[in-house]
Design a protein around this motif. Structure first.
Motif, PDB file in Angstrom:
ATOM      1  N   SER A  48      -2.579   6.699  -7.017  1.00  0.00           N
ATOM      2  CA  SER A  48      -3.534   6.450  -6.026  1.00  0.00           C
ATOM      3  C   SER A  48      -4.724   6.430  -6.420  1.00  0.00           C
ATOM      4  O   SER A  48      -5.460   7.601  -6.811  1.00  0.00           O
ATOM      5  N   ILE A 108       8.878   1.127  -0.722  1.00  0.00           N
ATOM      6  CA  ILE A 108       8.590   0.708  -2.093  1.00  0.00           C
ATOM      7  C   ILE A 108       9.307  -0.601  -2.495  1.00  0.00           C
ATOM      8  O   ILE A 108      10.295  -0.614  -2.217  1.00  0.00           O
ATOM      9  N   ASN A 111       8.567  -4.120  -7.174  1.00  0.00           N
ATOM     10  CA  ASN A 111       7.470  -3.910  -8.154  1.00  0.00           C
ATOM     11  C   ASN A 111       6.854  -2.693  -8.284  1.00  0.00           C
ATOM     12  O   ASN A 111       5.917  -2.445  -9.020  1.00  0.00           O
ATOM     13  N   LYS A 113       5.181  -0.934  -5.857  1.00  0.00           N
ATOM     14  CA  LYS A 113       4.073  -0.875  -4.899  1.00  0.00           C
ATOM     15  C   LYS A 113       4.457  -0.725  -3.705  1.00  0.00           C
ATOM     16  O   LYS A 113       5.589  -0.880  -2.990  1.00  0.00           O
ATOM     17  N   ILE A 114       3.689   0.419  -3.080  1.00  0.00           N
ATOM     18  CA  ILE A 114       3.970   0.896  -1.599  1.00  0.00           C
ATOM     19  C   ILE A 114       3.876  -0.212  -0.683  1.00  0.00           C
ATOM     20  O   ILE A 114       2.648  -0.804  -0.380  1.00  0.00           O
ATOM     21  N   GLY A 154       0.084  -0.302  -1.368  1.00  0.00           N
ATOM     22  CA  GLY A 154      -0.482  -0.759  -2.234  1.00  0.00           C
ATOM     23  C   GLY A 154      -0.463   0.209  -3.656  1.00  0.00           C
ATOM     24  O   GLY A 154      -0.794  -0.282  -4.705  1.00  0.00           O
ATOM     25  N   ASP A 155      -0.593   1.402  -3.238  1.00  0.00           N
ATOM     26  CA  ASP A 155      -0.357   2.186  -4.253  1.00  0.00           C
ATOM     27  C   ASP A 155       0.891   2.144  -5.139  1.00  0.00           C
ATOM     28  O   ASP A 155       1.869   1.615  -4.735  1.00  0.00           O
ATOM     29  N   ARG A 156       0.921   2.392  -6.563  1.00  0.00           N
ATOM     30  CA  ARG A 156       1.793   2.459  -7.296  1.00  0.00           C
ATOM     31  C   ARG A 156       2.888   3.582  -7.518  1.00  0.00           C
ATOM     32  O   ARG A 156       2.440   4.702  -7.582  1.00  0.00           O
ATOM     33  N   GLU A 158       6.420   5.188  -9.555  1.00  0.00           N
ATOM     34  CA  GLU A 158       7.059   5.279 -10.995  1.00  0.00           C
ATOM     35  C   GLU A 158       8.065   6.386 -11.037  1.00  0.00           C
ATOM     36  O   GLU A 158       7.518   7.439 -10.502  1.00  0.00           O
TER      37      GLU A 158
END
Length: 165
Positions: A48, A108, A111, A113-114, A154-156, A158
């Motif tokens: 974030s 999610i 890709n 992305k949230i 929009g946060d990633r 993994e």
């Protein structure tokens, strides 16, 4: 004669009613705890902005694991959660049936992305909670965690199960 015919069907009728009752019975809390033991656990990261948030998550990858989810759980450490894996991206709907723990449900995309966050969901609710966009993964954490940590759409995200470490 009618009475004899009815009696001859009683064993089959009793077996049918018993099966219906068994299938309709809610899962007992002890059974739920047992069925979810042994789920794989891995470290998941949410990025974030410049901040990295680390969670230890149980992995729900099969239909059975996903259908049980966090049902019957009454507590969970703040840095834990459950990651639901799906074969492909699509509109997702979750609910809170048999779930006493309020949750943030984080959808999610493929890709990483949230897509959206359903914050502070209502325990035991049967209302469908949509992803509001295509999602391949769903992360459940304690209610309020997303807001507290500043996690937003929009946060990633993994994790090893998502193909990234």
């Amino acid at each position: 004669m009618r009475f004899q015919n009815f009696n001859s069907h009683l064993p089959r009728l009793a077996a049918f009613v018993g099966l219906v009752l068994l299938l309709a019975a809610p899962v007992a809390p002890g059974f739920a705890d047992e069925s979810q033991k042994g789920l794989p656990v891995e470290t998941l990261f949410v990025f974030s902005g410049d901040t990295e948030h680390r969670f230890e998550v149980e992995i729900a990858a099969t239909d059975r694991q996903r259908s049980m989810g966090l049902m019957f759980r009454e507590e969970m450490p703040a840095d834990h959660g459950m990651l639901f894996l799906f074969e492909g991206e699509g509109q997702r709907y979750f609910w809170m049936k048999n779930t006493p723990l309020p949750l943030d449900i984080i959808y999610i995309g493929a890709n990483g992305k949230i897509v959206s966050i359903a914050a502070d969901t209502e325990p035991f609710s049967l209302d469908a909670i949509p992803s509001d966009g295509p999602a391949q993964y769903v992360l459940e954490v304690n209610a309020g965690i997303a807001k507290k940590l500043g996690i937003t759409a929009g946060d990633r995200v993994e994790s090893p199960s998502m193909g990234a470490e």
